[in-house]
Design a protein around this motif. Structure first.
Motif, PDB file in Angstrom:
ATOM      1  N   VAL A  29       0.840  -1.207   0.000  1.00  0.00           N
ATOM      2  CA  VAL A  29       0.000   0.000   0.000  1.00  0.00           C
ATOM      3  C   VAL A  29       0.870   1.251   0.000  1.00  0.00           C
ATOM      4  N   GLU A  30       1.996   1.178   0.688  1.00  0.00           N
ATOM      5  CA  GLU A  30       2.890   2.335   0.790  1.00  0.00           C
ATOM      6  C   GLU A  30       3.888   2.408  -0.359  1.00  0.00           C
ATOM      7  N   GLY A  31       3.717   1.526  -1.346  1.00  0.00           N
ATOM      8  CA  GLY A  31       4.550   1.590  -2.541  1.00  0.00           C
ATOM      9  C   GLY A  31       5.929   0.995  -2.400  1.00  0.00           C
ATOM     10  N   LYS A  32       6.150   0.240  -1.356  1.00  0.00           N
ATOM     11  CA  LYS A  32       7.466  -0.367  -1.153  1.00  0.00           C
ATOM     12  C   LYS A  32       7.608  -1.636  -1.996  1.00  0.00           C
ATOM     13  N   THR A  33       8.839  -1.996  -2.281  1.00  0.00           N
ATOM     14  CA  THR A  33       9.110  -3.205  -3.051  1.00  0.00           C
ATOM     15  C   THR A  33       8.927  -4.429  -2.170  1.00  0.00           C
ATOM     16  N   VAL A  34       8.266  -5.438  -2.701  1.00  0.00           N
ATOM     17  CA  VAL A  34       8.101  -6.698  -1.971  1.00  0.00           C
ATOM     18  C   VAL A  34       8.656  -7.834  -2.813  1.00  0.00           C
ATOM     19  N   GLN A  35       9.008  -8.915  -2.143  1.00  0.00           N
ATOM     20  CA  GLN A  35       9.512 -10.076  -2.851  1.00  0.00           C
ATOM     21  C   GLN A  35       8.366 -10.775  -3.589  1.00  0.00           C
ATOM     22  N   PRO A  36       8.671 -11.506  -4.660  1.00  0.00           N
ATOM     23  CA  PRO A  36       7.608 -12.209  -5.380  1.00  0.00           C
ATOM     24  C   PRO A  36       7.043 -13.387  -4.600  1.00  0.00           C
ATOM     25  N   ILE A  37       7.817 -13.943  -3.666  1.00  0.00           N
ATOM     26  CA  ILE A  37       7.385 -15.088  -2.869  1.00  0.00           C
ATOM     27  C   ILE A  37       7.992 -14.980  -1.471  1.00  0.00           C
ATOM     28  N   TYR A  38       7.190 -15.281  -0.461  1.00  0.00           N
ATOM     29  CA  TYR A  38       7.666 -15.414   0.908  1.00  0.00           C
ATOM     30  C   TYR A  38       7.281 -16.810   1.401  1.00  0.00           C
ATOM     31  N   TYR A  39       8.251 -17.690   1.515  1.00  0.00           N
ATOM     32  CA  TYR A  39       7.969 -19.023   2.032  1.00  0.00           C
ATOM     33  C   TYR A  39       8.093 -19.014   3.554  1.00  0.00           C
ATOM     34  N   THR A  40       7.159 -19.661   4.217  1.00  0.00           N
ATOM     35  CA  THR A  40       7.132 -19.651   5.677  1.00  0.00           C
ATOM     36  C   THR A  40       7.709 -20.910   6.306  1.00  0.00           C
ATOM     37  N   GLY A  41       8.129 -21.873   5.509  1.00  0.00           N
ATOM     38  CA  GLY A  41       8.838 -23.034   6.043  1.00  0.00           C
ATOM     39  C   GLY A  41       7.941 -24.196   6.417  1.00  0.00           C
ATOM     40  N   LEU A  42       8.578 -25.302   6.800  1.00  0.00           N
ATOM     41  CA  LEU A  42       7.882 -26.535   7.140  1.00  0.00           C
ATOM     42  C   LEU A  42       8.438 -27.102   8.447  1.00  0.00           C
ATOM     43  N   ASP A  43       7.608 -27.882   9.129  1.00  0.00           N
ATOM     44  CA  ASP A  43       8.032 -28.628  10.310  1.00  0.00           C
ATOM     45  C   ASP A  43       7.810 -30.116  10.031  1.00  0.00           C
ATOM     46  N   GLU A  44       8.817 -30.927  10.271  1.00  0.00           N
ATOM     47  CA  GLU A  44       8.723 -32.361  10.019  1.00  0.00           C
ATOM     48  C   GLU A  44       8.676 -33.104  11.350  1.00  0.00           C
ATOM     49  N   CYS A  45       7.515 -33.709  11.623  1.00  0.00           N
ATOM     50  CA  CYS A  45       7.288 -34.330  12.925  1.00  0.00           C
ATOM     51  C   CYS A  45       7.139 -35.838  12.794  1.00  0.00           C
ATOM     52  N   THR A  46       7.833 -36.546  13.660  1.00  0.00           N
ATOM     53  CA  THR A  46       7.775 -38.002  13.747  1.00  0.00           C
ATOM     54  C   THR A  46       7.498 -38.367  15.204  1.00  0.00           C
ATOM     55  N   PRO A  47       7.183 -39.626  15.487  1.00  0.00           N
ATOM     56  CA  PRO A  47       6.978 -40.004  16.893  1.00  0.00           C
ATOM     57  C   PRO A  47       8.181 -39.684  17.774  1.00  0.00           C
ATOM     58  N   GLU A  48       9.372 -39.721  17.205  1.00  0.00           N
ATOM     59  CA  GLU A  48      10.587 -39.489  17.987  1.00  0.00           C
ATOM     60  C   GLU A  48      10.762 -38.029  18.397  1.00  0.00           C
ATOM     61  N   ASN A  49      10.292 -37.087  17.575  1.00  0.00           N
ATOM     62  CA  ASN A  49      10.508 -35.668  17.900  1.00  0.00           C
ATOM     63  C   ASN A  49       9.196 -34.909  18.093  1.00  0.00           C
ATOM     64  N   ALA A  50       8.107 -35.619  18.348  1.00  0.00           N
ATOM     65  CA  ALA A  50       6.776 -34.999  18.390  1.00  0.00           C
ATOM     66  C   ALA A  50       6.670 -33.882  19.421  1.00  0.00           C
ATOM     67  N   ASN A  51       7.460 -33.929  20.477  1.00  0.00           N
ATOM     68  CA  ASN A  51       7.367 -32.911  21.522  1.00  0.00           C
ATOM     69  C   ASN A  51       8.183 -31.658  21.208  1.00  0.00           C
ATOM     70  N   THR A  52       9.045 -31.741  20.212  1.00  0.00           N
ATOM     71  CA  THR A  52       9.974 -30.619  19.962  1.00  0.00           C
ATOM     72  C   THR A  52      10.007 -30.155  18.512  1.00  0.00           C
ATOM     73  N   CYS A  53       9.201 -30.746  17.627  1.00  0.00           N
ATOM     74  CA  CYS A  53       9.365 -30.500  16.194  1.00  0.00           C
ATOM     75  C   CYS A  53       8.792 -29.187  15.706  1.00  0.00           C
ATOM     76  N   LEU A  54       7.867 -28.597  16.450  1.00  0.00           N
ATOM     77  CA  LEU A  54       7.193 -27.400  15.954  1.00  0.00           C
ATOM     78  C   LEU A  54       8.003 -26.145  16.245  1.00  0.00           C
ATOM     79  N   LYS A  55       8.007 -25.252  15.263  1.00  0.00           N
ATOM     80  CA  LYS A  55       8.708 -23.973  15.428  1.00  0.00           C
ATOM     81  C   LYS A  55       8.043 -23.168  16.512  1.00  0.00           C
ATOM     82  N   LYS A  56       8.843 -22.619  17.405  1.00  0.00           N
ATOM     83  CA  LYS A  56       8.303 -21.794  18.494  1.00  0.00           C
ATOM     84  C   LYS A  56       7.994 -20.400  18.013  1.00  0.00           C
TER      85      LYS A  56
END
Length: 329
Positions: A302-329
């Motif tokens: 809106v303010e006319g600033k340049t933005v990137q064509p894509i912003y990827y927000t990433g992925l979290d890979e969860c398995t039974p072994e890391n289920a308690n810690t896999c999510l990004k805080k």
């Protein structure tokens, strides 16, 4: 039809009621999701609310969408209403990418348009300034990689998808098929690297949790030796009780890895299902981050600033072994 229109109107009214007070001079930054009945999108709403407290004075983050994710026409109507009403910018998660593109092509909006969570088709992406969300092809690749690790010799598989015209889900399916096949451009697995998609699949749930569980149940009844499901979205798990009842019937096969389930998304009920042994892998998106970052990107546009064509927000890979810690805080 009248009932669907009324539901859409109600959804808009409720969104306005919960959006908080707005001043006449506020610039509205609208986020339009596929449906208010999907818990995934509620995390986008929460991100929008957090951003509201940090936006510059004079900007308002407004979250809306049709009452149901199956109401593709309702989403298009909401976008059209916002364009007519006049907002500062819109971030759209298109349920039916071609239909949304057709509307944008017809209306030729002068305000900045971006996509969030789901993008337009490649041939229509010039209609939006930027996209923020998941690299959906990569998500599909990750699902395929985990399945290959769990079933290195291949097997019979059924993919579970959403709406036929949902570009983001179709991109995930392409990533999964290409990874399992070992080559690009595979429309359906027919024995590549030992992988065979069974008759009647993929399943199209239309983003309906109950329908997804019933369709999976029907497939398992007809294919008792099925080796794997790949859920390109978490719909069946969005109804935790129904999903638990379904998986209870096959829990021995699941826990012994005879039947493997690799699933997209990592909402709390899904992580609980993983911990209970009702799935093998959950590859998660970051919807809260999408909802939080999108208003700032719209503000910059809106303010006319340049933005990137894509912003990827990433992925979290969860398995039974890391289920308690896999999510990004």
């Amino acid at each position: 039809m009248q009932k669907m229109i009324n539901l859409t109107a109600l959804a808009c009214t409720l969104a306005l009621m919960t959006a908080g007070p707005a001043r006449a001079e506020d610039k509205t930054l609208a986020i339009v999701v596929k449906g208010l009945d999907n818990p995934f999108f509620d995390l986008i709403r929460q991100g929008c609310e957090k951003a509201q407290a940090e936006l510059k004075a004079g900007y308002k983050c407004y979250y809306t969408g049709p009452a149901s994710t199956s109401d593709e026409a309702g989403e298009v109507q909401i976008i059209e209403d916002l364009l007519t009403k006049g907002v500062a910018a819109i971030a759209i998660s298109p349920s039916n990418a071609p239909a949304v593109a057709n509307l944008l092509r017809q209306r030729k909006p002068s305000i900045p348009i971006m996509t969030i969570d789901a993008d337009l088709l490649p041939q229509d992406q010039s209609l939006r300034r930027t996209y923020i969300g998941t690299d959906n092809y990569l998500l599909g690749v990750k699902l395929g990689e985990h399945l290959k690790a769990l079933k290195p010799k291949g097997g019979s598989v059924c993919l579970v998808l959403g709406n036929v015209a949902a570009a983001n889900i179709n991109q995930r399916a392409a990533g999964t098929r290409d990874t399992l096949a070992g080559k690009k451009g595979v429309e359906k697995l027919t024995g590549e690297n030992g992988w065979q998609e069974i008759s009647g699949c993929p399943l199209f749930t239309n983003d309906d949790a109950a329908k997804g569980n019933q369709m999976m149940a029907d497939v398992l009844t007809a294919n008792k030796d099925l080796d794997a499901f790949v859920l390109e979205g978490g719909w069946p798990q969005f109804a935790p009780q129904a999903y638990a009842q379904l998986t209870d019937q096959y829990i021995d096969r699941i826990k012994s890895k005879q039947l493997v389930l690799v699933v997209a998304d990592t909402l709390p009920p899904q992580i609980e299902a993983l911990k209970q042994g009702r799935s093998d892998v959950q590859v998660g998106q970051r919807p809260f981050e999408m909802g939080y970052r999108a208003p700032f990107v719209m503000q910059d546009m809106v303010e006319g600033k340049t933005v990137q064509p894509i912003y990827y927000t990433g992925l979290d890979e969860c398995t039974p072994e890391n289920a308690n810690t896999c999510l990004k805080k």
